[in-house]
Motif scaffolding. Sequence first.
Motif, PDB file in Angstrom:
ATOM      1  N   ALA A   1       0.834  -1.203   0.000  1.00 36.23           N
ATOM      2  CA  ALA A   1       0.000   0.000   0.000  1.00 36.23           C
ATOM      3  C   ALA A   1       0.872   1.257   0.000  1.00 36.23           C
ATOM      4  O   ALA A   1       1.928   1.306   0.635  1.00 36.23           O
ATOM      5  CB  ALA A   1      -0.922  -0.003   1.204  1.00 36.23           C
ATOM      6  N   LYS A   2       0.398   2.279  -0.683  1.00 40.49           N
ATOM      7  CA  LYS A   2       1.078   3.565  -0.735  1.00 40.49           C
ATOM      8  C   LYS A   2       0.484   4.498   0.319  1.00 40.49           C
ATOM      9  O   LYS A   2      -0.642   4.288   0.783  1.00 40.49           O
ATOM     10  CB  LYS A   2       0.940   4.171  -2.129  1.00 40.49           C
ATOM     11  N   PRO A   3       1.240   5.528   0.705  1.00 42.30           N
ATOM     12  CA  PRO A   3       0.705   6.495   1.684  1.00 42.30           C
ATOM     13  C   PRO A   3      -0.620   7.081   1.212  1.00 42.30           C
ATOM     14  O   PRO A   3      -0.781   7.427   0.036  1.00 42.30           O
ATOM     15  CB  PRO A   3       1.803   7.560   1.744  1.00 42.30           C
ATOM     16  N   GLY A   4      -1.566   7.163   2.131  1.00 38.76           N
ATOM     17  CA  GLY A   4      -2.873   7.709   1.801  1.00 38.76           C
ATOM     18  C   GLY A   4      -3.921   6.672   1.443  1.00 38.76           C
ATOM     19  O   GLY A   4      -5.092   7.010   1.263  1.00 38.76           O
ATOM     20  N   PHE A   5      -3.511   5.388   1.361  1.00 37.44           N
ATOM     21  CA  PHE A   5      -4.488   4.362   0.984  1.00 37.44           C
ATOM     22  C   PHE A   5      -5.400   3.972   2.145  1.00 37.44           C
ATOM     23  O   PHE A   5      -6.555   3.593   1.933  1.00 37.44           O
ATOM     24  CB  PHE A   5      -3.761   3.106   0.484  1.00 37.44           C
ATOM     25  N   ALA A   6      -4.907   4.029   3.372  1.00 37.16           N
ATOM     26  CA  ALA A   6      -5.659   3.553   4.536  1.00 37.16           C
ATOM     27  C   ALA A   6      -7.069   4.124   4.562  1.00 37.16           C
ATOM     28  O   ALA A   6      -7.285   5.316   4.341  1.00 37.16           O
ATOM     29  CB  ALA A   6      -4.925   3.927   5.818  1.00 37.16           C
ATOM     30  N   GLY A   7      -8.047   3.245   4.823  1.00 34.69           N
ATOM     31  CA  GLY A   7      -9.444   3.659   4.878  1.00 34.69           C
ATOM     32  C   GLY A   7     -10.136   3.704   3.535  1.00 34.69           C
ATOM     33  O   GLY A   7     -11.309   4.094   3.453  1.00 34.69           O
ATOM     34  N   SER A   8      -9.451   3.287   2.478  1.00 30.56           N
ATOM     35  CA  SER A   8     -10.034   3.347   1.132  1.00 30.56           C
ATOM     36  C   SER A   8     -11.003   2.194   0.878  1.00 30.56           C
ATOM     37  O   SER A   8     -10.983   1.171   1.562  1.00 30.56           O
ATOM     38  CB  SER A   8      -8.928   3.308   0.071  1.00 30.56           C
ATOM     39  N   SER A   9     -11.831   2.372  -0.137  1.00 28.00           N
ATOM     40  CA  SER A   9     -12.695   1.307  -0.652  1.00 28.00           C
ATOM     41  C   SER A   9     -12.229   0.956  -2.060  1.00 28.00           C
ATOM     42  O   SER A   9     -11.887   1.832  -2.848  1.00 28.00           O
ATOM     43  CB  SER A   9     -14.155   1.745  -0.673  1.00 28.00           C
ATOM     44  N   VAL A  10     -12.212  -0.342  -2.369  1.00 26.19           N
ATOM     45  CA  VAL A  10     -11.646  -0.825  -3.623  1.00 26.19           C
ATOM     46  C   VAL A  10     -12.602  -1.808  -4.273  1.00 26.19           C
ATOM     47  O   VAL A  10     -13.203  -2.646  -3.595  1.00 26.19           O
ATOM     48  CB  VAL A  10     -10.276  -1.511  -3.385  1.00 26.19           C
ATOM     49  N   ASN A  11     -12.727  -1.723  -5.588  1.00 35.23           N
ATOM     50  CA  ASN A  11     -13.459  -2.719  -6.367  1.00 35.23           C
ATOM     51  C   ASN A  11     -12.468  -3.754  -6.900  1.00 35.23           C
ATOM     52  O   ASN A  11     -11.407  -3.390  -7.433  1.00 35.23           O
ATOM     53  CB  ASN A  11     -14.188  -2.080  -7.545  1.00 35.23           C
ATOM     54  N   VAL A  12     -12.810  -5.031  -6.754  1.00 33.02           N
ATOM     55  CA  VAL A  12     -11.988  -6.124  -7.268  1.00 33.02           C
ATOM     56  C   VAL A  12     -12.812  -6.891  -8.293  1.00 33.02           C
ATOM     57  O   VAL A  12     -13.945  -7.297  -8.008  1.00 33.02           O
ATOM     58  CB  VAL A  12     -11.535  -7.067  -6.141  1.00 33.02           C
ATOM     59  N   TYR A  13     -12.239  -7.068  -9.483  1.00 34.41           N
ATOM     60  CA  TYR A  13     -12.938  -7.741 -10.573  1.00 34.41           C
ATOM     61  C   TYR A  13     -12.174  -9.029 -10.927  1.00 34.41           C
ATOM     62  O   TYR A  13     -10.946  -9.033 -11.003  1.00 34.41           O
ATOM     63  CB  TYR A  13     -12.998  -6.864 -11.818  1.00 34.41           C
ATOM     64  N   ALA A  14     -12.902 -10.115 -11.130  1.00 30.87           N
ATOM     65  CA  ALA A  14     -12.259 -11.382 -11.481  1.00 30.87           C
ATOM     66  C   ALA A  14     -13.174 -12.204 -12.377  1.00 30.87           C
ATOM     67  O   ALA A  14     -14.403 -12.187 -12.225  1.00 30.87           O
ATOM     68  CB  ALA A  14     -11.900 -12.174 -10.234  1.00 30.87           C
ATOM     69  N   ALA A  15     -12.546 -12.920 -13.310  1.00 28.75           N
ATOM     70  CA  ALA A  15     -13.261 -13.851 -14.173  1.00 28.75           C
ATOM     71  C   ALA A  15     -12.339 -15.031 -14.445  1.00 28.75           C
ATOM     72  O   ALA A  15     -11.128 -14.850 -14.612  1.00 28.75           O
ATOM     73  CB  ALA A  15     -13.668 -13.191 -15.486  1.00 28.75           C
ATOM     74  N   GLY A  16     -12.908 -16.221 -14.456  1.00 31.17           N
ATOM     75  CA  GLY A  16     -12.064 -17.377 -14.662  1.00 31.17           C
ATOM     76  C   GLY A  16     -12.855 -18.632 -14.952  1.00 31.17           C
ATOM     77  O   GLY A  16     -14.093 -18.666 -14.847  1.00 31.17           O
ATOM     78  N   ILE A  17     -12.120 -19.670 -15.316  1.00 35.25           N
ATOM     79  CA  ILE A  17     -12.710 -20.989 -15.581  1.00 35.25           C
ATOM     80  C   ILE A  17     -12.102 -21.986 -14.599  1.00 35.25           C
ATOM     81  O   ILE A  17     -10.875 -22.126 -14.503  1.00 35.25           O
ATOM     82  CB  ILE A  17     -12.434 -21.444 -17.026  1.00 35.25           C
TER      83      ILE A  17
END
Length: 400
Positions: A380-396
Motif C-alpha cells: 500500500a502507498k501512503p494515503g491508501f488507509a481507509g479506502s474502498s476498492v473494487n476487485v474484478y475477477a473472471a475465470g474458468i
Amino acid sequence: MKQPTLAVSTLAILSTLSLTTHAQDGMPITVSGFGTAALTATNTDMAEFNRTNQAAGVGKDARPGVDSNLGLQATAKYSDTVSFTLQGLVRKNGNNDQYGAELAWAFAKIRLNDDFSLRLGRIGLPVYMISDVRNVGYANTMLRPPNEVYRQVTADNADGGDLIYQHSFGDSTLTAQVAYGRTKVRAPGNYYLEFKPVFSSQLLLENGPFTYRIGHSRATFGLYDNASLNTLVATVRGAGLTSVLAEIPLTDVKGTFNSAGISMDYNNIIGQAEYAKRKTDTRLVQDTSSWYLMLGYRYGKFVPYVVHGDVKQDSRRSFASLPTTGPLAPLSAAINGAVKAGLQSTTGVGLRWDFYKSAAFKVQVDRIKTREGNGYFVNAKPGFAGSSVNVYAAGIDFVF
C-alpha cells in the motif's frame, strides 16, 4: 448444490475423468487434476489485492496470478484397505511473486473398518468448512473464499496424521476428524511461521439439504526470521518496557481457532456461512472475530450469488500506557502499529455457469472497504488507509 454435495460431485467427476494406470507390480494408480485459469484486477494502483501468503497482488492491470492454480493428484491402491495419495499444487504462494510447485498432500490411508480410517503423512488440516477443497475452484460456488475468514489461519497442511470417523444414520451422515502434526509456512517478507505441534478437529453433520459444522484448532507456534518484528522486540527489550515485552512474544505462542459453519442446497436456494474466532498469546498475532454469508439461486446451469464478509479485532489495538511524546514516541508508534490487525469488509456479487460437465465459468465483483488501516491489501502507498476498492475477477474452474 450444497457445499459438501458439490465437493462430492467434483470428486465423482475426477474419478470419472481420471487416468488409471498400473505400476509394474500391478498396483493401480489413479491420476486426476484440477485448476483455475483466472484474471483479476482492481480499480486502484494505491495498493494490491492478493490471497493468503502471496507476496504481491494485483492493481489496475489484470493479472492471472492471484486466483489461478493447477493441481495434480495420484492415488495408488495397494489393497482394499491401504492406499497412497500424492497431491501437487502450482500457484503463487510464499515469499516471492513467482509461480511455484508444492507438495500439498502425501499420505498413506488405512481403512480400519467401515467407519474409521487413519491417514499418515502430509495431510490437509480441517481448519475451515472447505479446507479439503479450498484450492479446487470447481468444488466451490464462489470464485474465491472470503479473505476475512480464510486469512486467519495460514496453514493448509501438516506432517503428521489424522483419524476420521464417518457413519450414516438414516438420512444423516456424521463425520468426525482429528488431526495432529507440525508444519512450517513460508510467508511474504521471507519469514516463516512454525506450528509445532498443531491440533485440528472438526465435526460435520449432513442432513438432507443442510450441512452443519463445528471446528476447533490449537497450536504452539513461532514467528522466525521476521527482521522488522525481531528489531521491534529487541528495541522494546532494550528500552526496558518489560510489561509490553511480555505481551508481544515471537516464539512458544499458544493459539486457538474455533469456527462454526452451515451450508444448504434447498429448492435451488444455495447458502453457506462461517463464523470464526482466533485467539493467541501474542498481540502481534491479533485476536479476531470473522464471518461471511453467501446466498445464491440456481437457474439451470447458472448460479448468481451474493456474499458479504467482515472481520474485527478483539484484542486491544494499542498500548494506552505508552508515551506519545518525547524520545520514546517513535517506538510507541511502531509498537501500536504492529498490534493492529487489518480490518475490512467485503460485499460481492458473482455468477457461476456450468457450461461443461467438468468446467465452470465464474465472474465476481467485490467491493472491499478497509477500516483504520490497509485491510488485507499489500504494498500500500501512503494515503491508501481507509479506502474502498473494487476487485474484478473472471475465470474458468476445471477438473480432469
